[in-house]
Design a protein around this motif. Sequence first.
Motif, short mmCIF file in Angstrom:
data_model
loop_
_atom_site.label_atom_id
_atom_site.label_comp_id
_atom_site.label_asym_id
_atom_site.label_seq_id
_atom_site.Cartn_x
_atom_site.Cartn_y
_atom_site.Cartn_z
N GLU A 196 -69.45 35.33 -36.39
CA GLU A 196 -68.03 34.96 -36.32
C GLU A 196 -67.25 36.03 -35.57
OE1 GLU A 196 -66.15 33.96 -40.08
OE2 GLU A 196 -64.71 32.71 -38.97
N ALA A 197 -67.56 37.29 -35.86
CA ALA A 197 -66.83 38.40 -35.23
C ALA A 197 -67.07 38.45 -33.72
CB ALA A 197 -67.24 39.72 -35.88
N ALA A 198 -68.16 37.87 -33.26
CA ALA A 198 -68.50 37.92 -31.83
C ALA A 198 -67.80 36.83 -31.02
CB ALA A 198 -70.01 37.82 -31.65
N LYS B 278 -65.31 34.71 -28.92
CA LYS B 278 -64.18 35.00 -28.02
C LYS B 278 -63.58 33.69 -27.54
CE LYS B 278 -66.93 38.39 -25.42
NZ LYS B 278 -66.95 39.10 -24.14
N ASP B 279 -62.51 33.80 -26.77
CA ASP B 279 -61.87 32.60 -26.20
C ASP B 279 -62.83 31.87 -25.26
OD1 ASP B 279 -59.60 33.10 -27.54
OD2 ASP B 279 -58.52 34.00 -25.84
N THR B 280 -63.71 32.64 -24.63
CA THR B 280 -64.60 32.05 -23.63
C THR B 280 -65.94 31.57 -24.22
OG1 THR B 280 -65.34 34.29 -23.14
CG2 THR B 280 -63.70 33.34 -21.65
N THR B 281 -66.13 31.72 -25.53
CA THR B 281 -67.41 31.33 -26.14
C THR B 281 -67.58 29.81 -26.06
OG1 THR B 281 -67.16 33.16 -27.69
CG2 THR B 281 -68.86 31.53 -28.20
N VAL B 282 -68.72 29.38 -25.51
CA VAL B 282 -68.99 27.94 -25.44
C VAL B 282 -70.18 27.53 -26.30
CG1 VAL B 282 -67.98 27.61 -23.16
CG2 VAL B 282 -70.42 28.13 -23.35
N LEU B 283 -70.98 28.52 -26.72
CA LEU B 283 -72.21 28.17 -27.44
C LEU B 283 -72.64 29.29 -28.38
CD1 LEU B 283 -74.72 26.21 -27.71
CD2 LEU B 283 -75.80 27.62 -25.94
N ILE B 284 -73.05 28.88 -29.60
CA ILE B 284 -73.75 29.77 -30.52
C ILE B 284 -75.16 29.19 -30.65
CG2 ILE B 284 -73.91 30.62 -32.90
CD1 ILE B 284 -70.84 30.21 -33.09
N SER B 285 -76.18 29.99 -30.40
CA SER B 285 -77.55 29.50 -30.54
C SER B 285 -78.33 30.45 -31.45
CB SER B 285 -78.22 29.40 -29.16
OG SER B 285 -79.55 28.93 -29.31
N VAL B 286 -78.70 29.95 -32.62
CA VAL B 286 -79.47 30.76 -33.59
C VAL B 286 -80.64 29.92 -34.07
CG1 VAL B 286 -79.43 31.95 -35.81
CG2 VAL B 286 -77.44 32.09 -34.31
#
Length: 396
Positions: free
Chosen positions: A134-136, A138-146
Amino acid sequence: MKPIYLDYAATTPAAAEVIAAMQPYFAENFGNASSLHDFGFRARQGIEGARRIIADFIGATADDIIFTGSGTESNNIAVQGCVFAAGRVPAHIIISAVEHSSVYSTCAFLESLGHELTVVPVDSCGMVDPGAIEAAIKDTTVLISVQYANNEIGTLQPIAQIGLIAEKHGIVFHTDAVQAFGKIPINVNEQKITLLSAAGHKFYGPKGTGLLYVNRHETTARLAARGIRTLPDTALEPLMYGGPQEAGLRPATENTPGIVGLGKAVELARDTMAGSAERERKLRDYAIGRLLSEIPGSALNGHRVERLPNNINIRFENVNAYELVLLLDRHGIACSSGAACSSQSAKPSRVLAAIGLTAQEVAESLRLTLGKYTEKEDIDYVIAKLSELITALKQV
Ligand SMILES: *Cc1c(COP(=O)(O)O)cnc(C)c1O
């Protein structure tokens, strides 16, 4: 002595039922599923039947299941497809430090194109902290992949928690579930997963088959909320262009036998997964308990509880695991040091380094992965052989 296979995380044999289900689709029902005649219709029926079984299995709708050629391909379509759909540079991606190379190297490639990557570290058990994800953002984040579960140490990630965070921030959430799929229950709605990858050959299906779950509605809506307009049908940007197959996201004539086999493997998993997991978990814990108490200087890598039911990753002080794997092979025991795909290369495991092991400890680590054909006698024999070989290795 029949050989003992303890490398189920590398690949599994196709189940007899899977092979039988595939058989008619090589020659009898060989039609092109896009054709209008009866040959085509029979192929189409096989494919759509598999799609429904798979969708039901994870709580999805059939339209959101895309067939691909491997887990690697599914991961590439998910990660690149999302970033290219965003169509802006830099787009920001968040991944964990223990992702499979098919996610990790894809992200490295995207970085080389000017995109931004945050690699969130894991703890000493291999688990990522959802708060750090969550802390990582940003406005430009488009994807979280885990990933759902790690292929080397078997650690399960807090997927539902990460899913909630992604939903809260309106970011697409992909999970590489290649190791978990067919072994533990997954529900894409409850766990708020937007994209999910799986591969047939890791759970008794055919090699060269993969699937990607794409919640097209959510993917489109979340990218739109970030000011990104996506292709109406695919949501993700395809990596290949051609015909309209698989909603245009994966054009090419479908691998009908492979898809039917994949569907059969899912059907078998649906019916037997709970019992198999229970049985393998018991065998796993029996083996871990004995190895830790009988072999001096041994230590378990990964999480004690939040772990795939079939994974053992253990290190033996002052024993080179690579040598051990070769010796075990001579005694008819197949296992691995690190991941199968990297064990041919001299590169030390990135995953084991990420949980804080020293280079020496990484070189001492052995992976034993169990499966539905593993018996207690096999485990007893392997432990006896391991004790013997380790004692011998330590004397030279
Ligand atoms: C095996 C594996 C892959 C790659 O799947 P392929 O079908 O072999 O390409 C991806 N991720 C994980 C976690 C895996 O274990």
